[in-house]
Scaffold this motif. Sequence first.
Motif, PDB file in Angstrom:
ATOM      1  N   ASP A  27       0.855  -1.190   0.000  1.00  0.00           N
ATOM      2  CA  ASP A  27       0.000   0.000   0.000  1.00  0.00           C
ATOM      3  C   ASP A  27       0.895   1.247   0.000  1.00  0.00           C
ATOM      4  O   ASP A  27       1.815   1.350   0.807  1.00  0.00           O
ATOM      5  N   VAL A  84       1.485   2.925   3.357  1.00  0.00           N
ATOM      6  CA  VAL A  84       2.385   2.140   4.205  1.00  0.00           C
ATOM      7  C   VAL A  84       3.812   2.266   3.681  1.00  0.00           C
ATOM      8  O   VAL A  84       4.761   2.490   4.445  1.00  0.00           O
ATOM      9  N   ARG A 126       6.016   5.198   4.588  1.00  0.00           N
ATOM     10  CA  ARG A 126       6.408   5.273   5.991  1.00  0.00           C
ATOM     11  C   ARG A 126       7.483   4.256   6.372  1.00  0.00           C
ATOM     12  O   ARG A 126       8.042   4.334   7.455  1.00  0.00           O
TER      13      ARG A 126
END
Length: 71
Positions: free
Chosen positions: A9, A12, A15
């Motif tokens: 994703d 995600v 990060r």
Amino acid sequence: MTTRAEAIDPIVRERLACPQDHGPLIDAGDELYNPRLHVAYRIDSDGIPVMLIDEARAVDDAEHERIVASQ
């Protein structure tokens, strides 16, 4: 064909950072790669990155050059 790294994703993925130096990682097929430390973190069959220092795989100079050149 989508690689496991590409399937993470985007929220995600942005990060995720290397647990060792906290820097950015390169998508490398079914792994995430830290070109500064020459270590790769696998992405399991469920698409979950295994961001454990003890499970990082050392990457030799030839593989490092191949990964970096493909970016």
